[in-house]
Structure formats: C-alpha cells, structure tokens
Design an enzyme around this catalytic site. Structure first.
Site, PDB file in Angstrom:
ATOM      1  N   LYS A  56      41.930  46.635  35.877  1.00 43.35           N
ATOM      2  CA  LYS A  56      41.237  45.928  34.789  1.00 43.35           C
ATOM      3  C   LYS A  56      39.727  45.975  34.968  1.00 43.35           C
ATOM      4  O   LYS A  56      38.989  46.245  34.030  1.00 43.35           O
ATOM      5  CB  LYS A  56      41.662  44.442  34.738  1.00 43.35           C
ATOM      6  N   ARG A  91      44.497  33.929  32.152  1.00 42.06           N
ATOM      7  CA  ARG A  91      45.539  34.248  33.117  1.00 42.06           C
ATOM      8  C   ARG A  91      46.739  33.331  32.967  1.00 42.06           C
ATOM      9  O   ARG A  91      47.725  33.496  33.682  1.00 42.06           O
ATOM     10  CB  ARG A  91      44.976  34.066  34.511  1.00 42.06           C
ATOM     11  N   ARG A  94      41.429  48.993  48.274  1.00 43.22           N
ATOM     12  CA  ARG A  94      40.272  48.527  47.490  1.00 43.22           C
ATOM     13  C   ARG A  94      39.152  48.086  48.424  1.00 43.22           C
ATOM     14  O   ARG A  94      39.385  47.409  49.414  1.00 43.22           O
ATOM     15  CB  ARG A  94      40.666  47.358  46.583  1.00 43.22           C
ATOM     16  N   ARG A 119      38.475  42.647  50.483  1.00 43.68           N
ATOM     17  CA  ARG A 119      38.463  41.223  50.112  1.00 43.68           C
ATOM     18  C   ARG A 119      39.519  40.458  50.895  1.00 43.68           C
ATOM     19  O   ARG A 119      40.615  40.980  51.108  1.00 43.68           O
ATOM     20  CB  ARG A 119      38.745  41.089  48.607  1.00 43.68           C
ATOM     21  N   ARG A 128      50.038  36.844  44.894  1.00 45.55           N
ATOM     22  CA  ARG A 128      49.321  37.014  43.625  1.00 45.55           C
ATOM     23  C   ARG A 128      50.203  37.726  42.594  1.00 45.55           C
ATOM     24  O   ARG A 128      50.146  37.399  41.401  1.00 45.55           O
ATOM     25  CB  ARG A 128      48.030  37.800  43.855  1.00 45.55           C
TER      26      ARG A 128
HETATM   27  P1  ADP Z   1      41.997  40.791  40.529  1.00 48.46           P
HETATM   28  O1  ADP Z   1      40.979  41.562  39.744  1.00 48.46           O
HETATM   29  O2  ADP Z   1      42.390  41.488  41.764  1.00 48.46           O
HETATM   30  O3  ADP Z   1      43.167  40.356  39.721  1.00 48.46           O
HETATM   31  P2  ADP Z   1      40.161  38.608  40.229  1.00 48.46           P
HETATM   32  O4  ADP Z   1      38.842  38.988  40.771  1.00 48.46           O
HETATM   33  O5  ADP Z   1      40.355  38.675  38.772  1.00 48.46           O
HETATM   34  O6  ADP Z   1      41.262  39.477  40.999  1.00 48.46           O
HETATM   35  O7  ADP Z   1      40.555  37.149  40.702  1.00 48.46           O
HETATM   36  C1  ADP Z   1      40.506  36.768  42.049  1.00 48.46           C
HETATM   37  C2  ADP Z   1      40.988  35.332  42.167  1.00 48.46           C
HETATM   38  O8  ADP Z   1      40.114  34.463  41.424  1.00 48.46           O
HETATM   39  C3  ADP Z   1      42.374  35.061  41.608  1.00 48.46           C
HETATM   40  O9  ADP Z   1      43.407  35.362  42.529  1.00 48.46           O
HETATM   41  C4  ADP Z   1      42.282  33.549  41.304  1.00 48.46           C
HETATM   42  O10 ADP Z   1      42.388  32.792  42.505  1.00 48.46           O
HETATM   43  C5  ADP Z   1      40.849  33.416  40.810  1.00 48.46           C
HETATM   44  N1  ADP Z   1      40.767  33.582  39.341  1.00 48.46           N
HETATM   45  C6  ADP Z   1      40.081  34.556  38.666  1.00 48.46           C
HETATM   46  N2  ADP Z   1      40.226  34.404  37.340  1.00 48.46           N
HETATM   47  C7  ADP Z   1      41.028  33.312  37.156  1.00 48.46           C
HETATM   48  C8  ADP Z   1      41.577  32.663  36.005  1.00 48.46           C
HETATM   49  N3  ADP Z   1      41.342  33.087  34.755  1.00 48.46           N
HETATM   50  N4  ADP Z   1      42.359  31.566  36.223  1.00 48.46           N
HETATM   51  C9  ADP Z   1      42.604  31.106  37.449  1.00 48.46           C
HETATM   52  N5  ADP Z   1      42.150  31.690  38.572  1.00 48.46           N
HETATM   53  C10 ADP Z   1      41.361  32.783  38.443  1.00 48.46           C
HETATM   54  P1  ADP Z   2      41.837  44.734  38.908  1.00 48.71           P
HETATM   55  O1  ADP Z   2      40.493  44.365  38.338  1.00 48.71           O
HETATM   56  O2  ADP Z   2      42.900  44.866  37.856  1.00 48.71           O
HETATM   57  O3  ADP Z   2      42.259  43.847  40.024  1.00 48.71           O
HETATM   58  P2  ADP Z   2      40.443  47.063  40.053  1.00 48.71           P
HETATM   59  O4  ADP Z   2      39.748  47.675  38.888  1.00 48.71           O
HETATM   60  O5  ADP Z   2      39.626  46.318  41.035  1.00 48.71           O
HETATM   61  O6  ADP Z   2      41.704  46.193  39.533  1.00 48.71           O
HETATM   62  O7  ADP Z   2      41.244  48.238  40.808  1.00 48.71           O
HETATM   63  C1  ADP Z   2      42.036  47.970  41.973  1.00 48.71           C
HETATM   64  C2  ADP Z   2      41.853  49.100  42.991  1.00 48.71           C
HETATM   65  O8  ADP Z   2      42.413  50.319  42.476  1.00 48.71           O
HETATM   66  C3  ADP Z   2      40.380  49.430  43.293  1.00 48.71           C
HETATM   67  O9  ADP Z   2      40.301  49.862  44.632  1.00 48.71           O
HETATM   68  C4  ADP Z   2      40.054  50.567  42.333  1.00 48.71           C
HETATM   69  O10 ADP Z   2      38.999  51.382  42.821  1.00 48.71           O
HETATM   70  C5  ADP Z   2      41.386  51.319  42.280  1.00 48.71           C
HETATM   71  N1  ADP Z   2      41.674  51.926  40.981  1.00 48.71           N
HETATM   72  C6  ADP Z   2      41.284  51.512  39.745  1.00 48.71           C
HETATM   73  N2  ADP Z   2      41.789  52.321  38.773  1.00 48.71           N
HETATM   74  C7  ADP Z   2      42.532  53.254  39.403  1.00 48.71           C
HETATM   75  C8  ADP Z   2      43.341  54.373  38.963  1.00 48.71           C
HETATM   76  N3  ADP Z   2      43.489  54.653  37.655  1.00 48.71           N
HETATM   77  N4  ADP Z   2      43.969  55.095  39.899  1.00 48.71           N
HETATM   78  C9  ADP Z   2      43.856  54.806  41.225  1.00 48.71           C
HETATM   79  N5  ADP Z   2      43.128  53.773  41.718  1.00 48.71           N
HETATM   80  C10 ADP Z   2      42.479  53.007  40.831  1.00 48.71           C
END
Ligand code: ADP
Ligand code: ADP
Ligand code: ZN
Length: 213
Positions: free
Chosen positions: A13, A88, A127, A160, A171
């Site tokens: 995302k 979320r 990541r 992270r 998660r």
């Molecule tokens: P990822 O991109 O890997 O899904 P995020 O950076 O979006 O992770 O979120 C990391 C953490 O921040 C989540 O696991 C949660 O604890 C918190 N968080 C982020 N956005 C929200 C949301 N909309 N509602 C509740 N918790 C959130």
């Molecule tokens: P989210 O915001 O949904 O948690 P991220 O954009 O941070 O996801 O991506 C999660 C991990 O996967 C990161 O290490 C990113 O560089 C990698 N990644 C993102 N898109 C792709 C893809 N299409 N194929 C392989 N790896 C990817």
C-alpha cells in the site's frame, strides 16, 4: 481525487500510495507514518500509539480518527489525497464517510492491493524503513542503491520493530478480523477496485493507473 488504499500489512500500500501521490499531485497520508513521526519526536501521542504498535495491535479508533481528520482538514488536502493505512476498521470508515458526506463529498476509489498471507510474511522480513524520511525498501525486491542507506536522504535503514515474524502474524490476524470487512464496505459503495499485488511494483502501479485514468 480521494483514494483509500486497502490490503494486508506489507501488501505494498505504502509503495503504491507514494507513486500515486507523485503521479497525481496529491498528498500521501499514512496514519502509520504520522504515528512513527510522533514516536520519534517523543510526543504524548507517540507514547500512547507505541504501546499498541509494538504488539501489532491497532491504535484505538477514537485517537486514530482524530489524527486523520485533522490531517485531511489541512490546506494541501483540498484537492484530494491518498490514504494509506486508514481506515482499518468499519467504525473508522463510517466516521470518514460521515465527515465527507457533510462536505458533499465521498471517496472516489478504494484500491485493494491483493497479496496472500504466505507472501506477506516473506515480504515483511525483507522490508527496510528509513529512520529519517520513512521511505521503504525491500532487501531483495526493491533494494536501496547502497546497502543499509536511504537513497532519498542518506539516513540509516532499519527493520521495523513490528515487522518481526511473530508480530506480523498478529497483525495479519487483526487484518482479517477488522480490516478485511472494509472490502465489502467499499464494494457496497461501488468504489472498490482490486489489483494483483503479487507482481512487480511497477506492474502493480500500471494496473492502478488504468483504474485512475
Ligand atoms: P503497514 O503499512 O505495514 O500495514 P502501518 O505503517 O500502516 O503498517 O501501521 C503500523 C501500525 O500503526 C499498525 O500496526 C497499527 O498499530 C498502527 N496504525 C496505523 N494506522 C492505523 C489505523 N488506521 N488504525 C489503528 N491503528 C493504526
Ligand atoms: P504496506 O504499506 O502495505 O505495509 P509496503 O509498501 O511497505 O507495504 O511494502 C512492504 C514491503 O514489500 C516493502 O519492503 C516493500 O519494499 C516491498 N514491496 C512493495 N511492493 C512490492 C512488490 N510489488 N513486490 C515485491 N515487494 C514489494
Ligand atoms: Zn530517508
């Protein structure tokens, strides 16, 4: 244009949201980034959010909604935005929908980046995130030019705390229970678009551009 990104943690995302923001000239709004910035700066909000984030749990809706609504009320969000990591939960989506309805507005697209759980665990362990600017990389798929160093700002790249395997599993469970129902929510609003997130990030983006025009 107002866009919501949906998908499991690690689906890509953030990667796609940054490309959309650049291509369409709208801000990338990530609640996770906002929380991490507050943790880094040692704010009260950061301290509270960290207790949930470290366990892979969601930050409570009330707090999260307040932060998000403040952010999208800012001037730069006037012509739209791409939300990454919000909503979320169904209550979060309902509050956002009600606020937009008051303004005679609505979400235009909810883009669901579809990646199966088994790919997610592998992706997350690779990541790496920049401690300074929040840019993300993958040690195999999207490597930085110089190992351990951010291409954009030169700061250090880290794994992270919440990307460790046990936390990722938690998660994912929370994603299926609380976030996946949003797919139906936005389907019912007629704005859901699903893209295959397992292909190369450039290919995912190409599919998104076809949708957004
Ligand atoms: P990822 O991109 O890997 O899904 P995020 O950076 O979006 O992770 O979120 C990391 C953490 O921040 C989540 O696991 C949660 O604890 C918190 N968080 C982020 N956005 C929200 C949301 N909309 N509602 C509740 N918790 C959130
Ligand atoms: P989210 O915001 O949904 O948690 P991220 O954009 O941070 O996801 O991506 C999660 C991990 O996967 C990161 O290490 C990113 O560089 C990698 N990644 C993102 N898109 C792709 C893809 N299409 N194929 C392989 N790896 C990817
Ligand atoms: Zn950086």
């Amino acid at each position: 244009m107002k866009i919501v990104m949906l998908g499991a943690p690690g689906a890509g995302k953030g990667t796609q949201a940054k490309m959309i923001a650049e291509q369409y000239g709208i801000p990338h709004v990530s609640t996770g980034d906002i929380f991490r910035m507050n943790i880094k700066n040692g704010t009260e909000l950061g301290k509270e959010a960290k207790t949930y984030m470290d366990k892979g749990e969601l930050v409570p809706d009330e707090l999260t909604v307040r932060i998000l609504l403040d952010r999208v009320a800012q001037e730069d969000c006037k012509n739209g935005y791409v939300l990454d990591g919000f909503p979320r939960t169904i209550p979060q989506a309902e509050v956002l929908d009600a606020e937009l309805t008051k303004l005679g507005d609505a979400i235009d697209y909810a883009i669901n980046v579809d990646v199966p759980d088994e790919n997610i665990i592998r992706r997350m362990s690779g990541r790496r995130a920049c401690v300074s600017c929040g840019a993300t990389y993958h040690i195999v798929h999207i490597p930085p030019k110089k190992e351990g160093i951010c291409d954009k700002c030169g700061a250090e790249l880290i794994l992270r705390d919440d990307d460790k395997e046990e936390t990722v599993k938690n998660r994912l469970n929370i994603y299926h229970a609380q976030t996946q129902p949003l797919i139906d929510f936005y389907t019912n609003k007629g704005v859901l678009k699903t893209v295959d997130g397992t292909v190369d990030s450039a290919e995912v983006f190409a599919a998104i551009k076809v949708i957004l025009g």
